[in-house]
Design a protein around this motif. Structure first.
Motif, mmCIF file in Angstrom:
data_model
loop_
_atom_site.group_PDB
_atom_site.id
_atom_site.type_symbol
_atom_site.label_atom_id
_atom_site.label_comp_id
_atom_site.label_asym_id
_atom_site.label_seq_id
_atom_site.Cartn_x
_atom_site.Cartn_y
_atom_site.Cartn_z
ATOM 1 N N TRP A 127 0.849 -1.191 0.000
ATOM 2 C CA TRP A 127 0.000 0.000 0.000
ATOM 3 C C TRP A 127 0.889 1.246 0.000
ATOM 4 N N LYS A 128 0.556 2.208 -0.856
ATOM 5 C CA LYS A 128 1.365 3.412 -1.015
ATOM 6 C C LYS A 128 0.797 4.556 -0.173
ATOM 7 N N ALA A 129 1.640 5.580 0.042
ATOM 8 C CA ALA A 129 1.208 6.791 0.739
ATOM 9 C C ALA A 129 0.507 7.717 -0.247
ATOM 10 N N ASP A 130 -0.678 8.188 0.117
ATOM 11 C CA ASP A 130 -1.472 9.044 -0.758
ATOM 12 C C ASP A 130 -1.100 10.518 -0.565
ATOM 13 N N GLU A 131 -1.856 11.413 -1.204
ATOM 14 C CA GLU A 131 -1.579 12.847 -1.135
ATOM 15 C C GLU A 131 -1.652 13.355 0.303
ATOM 16 N N PRO A 132 -0.828 14.348 0.658
ATOM 17 C CA PRO A 132 -0.787 14.812 2.051
ATOM 18 C C PRO A 132 -1.978 15.680 2.442
ATOM 19 N N TRP A 133 -2.328 15.574 3.700
ATOM 20 C CA TRP A 133 -3.320 16.443 4.332
ATOM 21 C C TRP A 133 -2.633 17.215 5.451
ATOM 22 N N THR A 134 -3.147 18.401 5.746
ATOM 23 C CA THR A 134 -2.595 19.224 6.826
ATOM 24 C C THR A 134 -3.595 19.317 7.975
ATOM 25 N N PRO A 135 -3.271 18.746 9.139
ATOM 26 C CA PRO A 135 -4.087 19.003 10.328
ATOM 27 C C PRO A 135 -3.701 20.369 10.908
ATOM 28 N N LEU A 136 -4.657 21.047 11.500
ATOM 29 C CA LEU A 136 -4.388 22.319 12.165
ATOM 30 C C LEU A 136 -5.084 22.313 13.520
ATOM 31 N N ARG A 137 -4.496 23.034 14.474
ATOM 32 C CA ARG A 137 -5.011 23.036 15.836
ATOM 33 C C ARG A 137 -4.948 24.441 16.414
ATOM 34 N N ARG A 138 -5.985 24.808 17.155
ATOM 35 C CA ARG A 138 -5.982 26.067 17.911
ATOM 36 C C ARG A 138 -6.231 25.751 19.379
ATOM 37 N N ASP A 139 -5.320 26.179 20.222
ATOM 38 C CA ASP A 139 -5.496 26.021 21.651
ATOM 39 C C ASP A 139 -6.598 26.967 22.131
ATOM 40 N N LEU A 140 -7.426 26.483 23.057
ATOM 41 C CA LEU A 140 -8.561 27.290 23.519
ATOM 42 C C LEU A 140 -8.420 27.736 24.975
ATOM 43 N N ALA A 141 -7.170 27.767 25.457
ATOM 44 C CA ALA A 141 -6.950 28.202 26.838
ATOM 45 C C ALA A 141 -7.226 29.692 27.015
ATOM 46 N N GLU A 142 -6.960 30.485 25.967
ATOM 47 C CA GLU A 142 -7.167 31.932 26.040
ATOM 48 C C GLU A 142 -8.504 32.316 25.413
ATOM 49 N N ALA A 273 -7.058 32.338 11.289
ATOM 50 C CA ALA A 273 -7.994 32.287 12.417
ATOM 51 C C ALA A 273 -7.332 31.743 13.682
ATOM 52 N N GLY A 274 -6.000 31.671 13.683
ATOM 53 C CA GLY A 274 -5.281 31.293 14.887
ATOM 54 C C GLY A 274 -4.963 29.817 15.017
ATOM 55 N N PHE A 275 -5.162 29.057 13.940
ATOM 56 C CA PHE A 275 -4.845 27.631 13.965
ATOM 57 C C PHE A 275 -3.391 27.428 13.527
ATOM 58 N N GLN A 276 -2.728 26.472 14.169
ATOM 59 C CA GLN A 276 -1.329 26.178 13.860
ATOM 60 C C GLN A 276 -1.251 24.884 13.052
ATOM 61 N N PRO A 277 -0.603 24.924 11.873
ATOM 62 C CA PRO A 277 -0.440 23.688 11.099
ATOM 63 C C PRO A 277 0.420 22.678 11.847
ATOM 64 N N LEU A 278 0.031 21.417 11.756
ATOM 65 C CA LEU A 278 0.769 20.316 12.353
ATOM 66 C C LEU A 278 1.417 19.491 11.236
ATOM 67 N N PRO A 279 2.287 18.555 11.560
ATOM 68 C CA PRO A 279 2.919 17.740 10.508
ATOM 69 C C PRO A 279 1.881 17.062 9.615
ATOM 70 N N GLU A 280 2.173 17.010 8.328
ATOM 71 C CA GLU A 280 1.244 16.433 7.365
ATOM 72 C C GLU A 280 0.988 14.950 7.646
ATOM 73 N N ILE A 281 -0.174 14.500 7.222
ATOM 74 C CA ILE A 281 -0.548 13.091 7.345
ATOM 75 C C ILE A 281 -0.945 12.569 5.970
ATOM 76 N N ARG A 282 -0.899 11.258 5.809
ATOM 77 C CA ARG A 282 -1.242 10.636 4.530
ATOM 78 C C ARG A 282 -2.008 9.342 4.766
ATOM 79 N N ASP A 283 -3.030 9.116 3.914
ATOM 80 C CA ASP A 283 -3.693 7.816 3.887
ATOM 81 C C ASP A 283 -2.775 6.787 3.251
#
Length: 288
Positions: A127-142, A273-283
């Motif tokens: 099985w091969k690695a497919d096209e990359p996706w970018t997860p993003l996260r925003r902390d909600l402490a503030e 909108a304050g989200f930080q990109p995280l390392p890419e993921i692939r199916d």
């Protein structure tokens, strides 16, 4: 103990949703979220149950898969068993042999948490690695700032507005009032909100649905869209900020979203909108 592949049925969906909630934590790899199940629920409880697979040992669910379209299995695994060899071997056998009733023959994709042992085994199996996706996260402490536009929380009486913005945001969307009501009837929607942004003339210009996994856990944006006739005015950023605020009110520790890396506009919108990109993921995928 034997690992058992099963289908939960409608009556078992609440348990599956509860398990998915427990598996969400800050710092987890991007994975299947109860909100993904909730968004699929627009097709009805029976269709949702038919699309879910579980792997259990001694009555305890260890992995959950959602057949989210032809040939696409979105899989997540209990955090403590993601590197377990026995479970990974069983998962790969069940997912790759059509007679097991998980994925059909031919072209197929499997989404699984990065770092899980199943990625290694699928790769070894060709099985091969497919096209990359970018997860993003925003902390909600503030505190989250005001989005700068009018935002409404959508209830049953405004379902047609939410559905219309969805169709105007995504080519080929089949979202309707009826599907909104089906989605809202699902157990995950008890911890969800639909938001619509309006411009200065009172026109609905953007929409989002947010899904809480419970207090102190990451909440999900799925989906977010801007009306195709109102793009380029900052409404994507505004509705995304409003989504973060709504999740904060629901007690979420953070807000997460995932988009194809090739969609630079979406990545830029979430970042603004304050989200930080995280390392890419692939199916993982196999050809027909």
């Amino acid at each position: 103990m034997t690992i058992v592949l099963g289908e939960p049925g409608v009556d078992g969906l609440r348990e599956v949703t509860g398990v998915l909630r427990e598996w969400q934590y800050d710092g987890a790899p991007m994975q299947l979220h109860p909100g993904d199940l909730g968004w699929f629920w627009r097709f009805g409880a029976e269709a949702t149950a038919a699309a879910v697979r579980t792997w259990s040992r001694d009555g305890q669910i260890l992995a959950v898969g959602l057949l989210d379209g032809p040939g696409l299995l979105r899989l997540t695994i209990a955090p403590e068993t993601q590197r377990e060899e026995e479970l990974a071997q069983q998962l790969v056998e069940d997912m790759t042999e059509p007679e097991r009733g998980v994925l059909p023959e031919g072209k197929a994709n499997i989404e699984a948490p990065m770092g899980a042992r199943v990625h290694d085994l699928l790769s070894e199996d060709g099985w091969k690695a497919d096209e990359p996706w970018t997860p993003l996260r925003r902390d909600l402490a503030e505190p989250v700032k005001d989005p700068g536009v009018r935002i409404e929380v959508i209830g049953p009486e405004q379902a047609h507005v939410r559905a219309a913005v969805q169709r105007a945001s995504f080519d080929g969307s089949t979202f309707t009032d009826e599907r909104w009501h089906a989605m809202a009837a699902g157990s995950p929607y008890a911890d969800a909100r639909c938001l619509v942004a309006y411009d200065g003339q009172g026109t609905a210009v953007a929409a989002v649905t947010v899904w809480s996994a419970g207090p102190g856990r990451p909440g999900l944006l799925e989906p977010m869209g801007v009306h195709r006739e109102h793009r380029g005015h900052g409404y994507g950023r505004a509705i995304t900020v409003a989504a973060a605020a709504a999740l904060q009110e629901l007690g979420s520790s953070s807000a997460i979203v995932c988009t194809p890396s090739s969609n630079a506009g979406a990545v830029a919108t979430y970042t603004s909108a304050g989200f930080q990109p995280l390392p890419e993921i692939r199916d993982r995928y196999r050809d027909a």
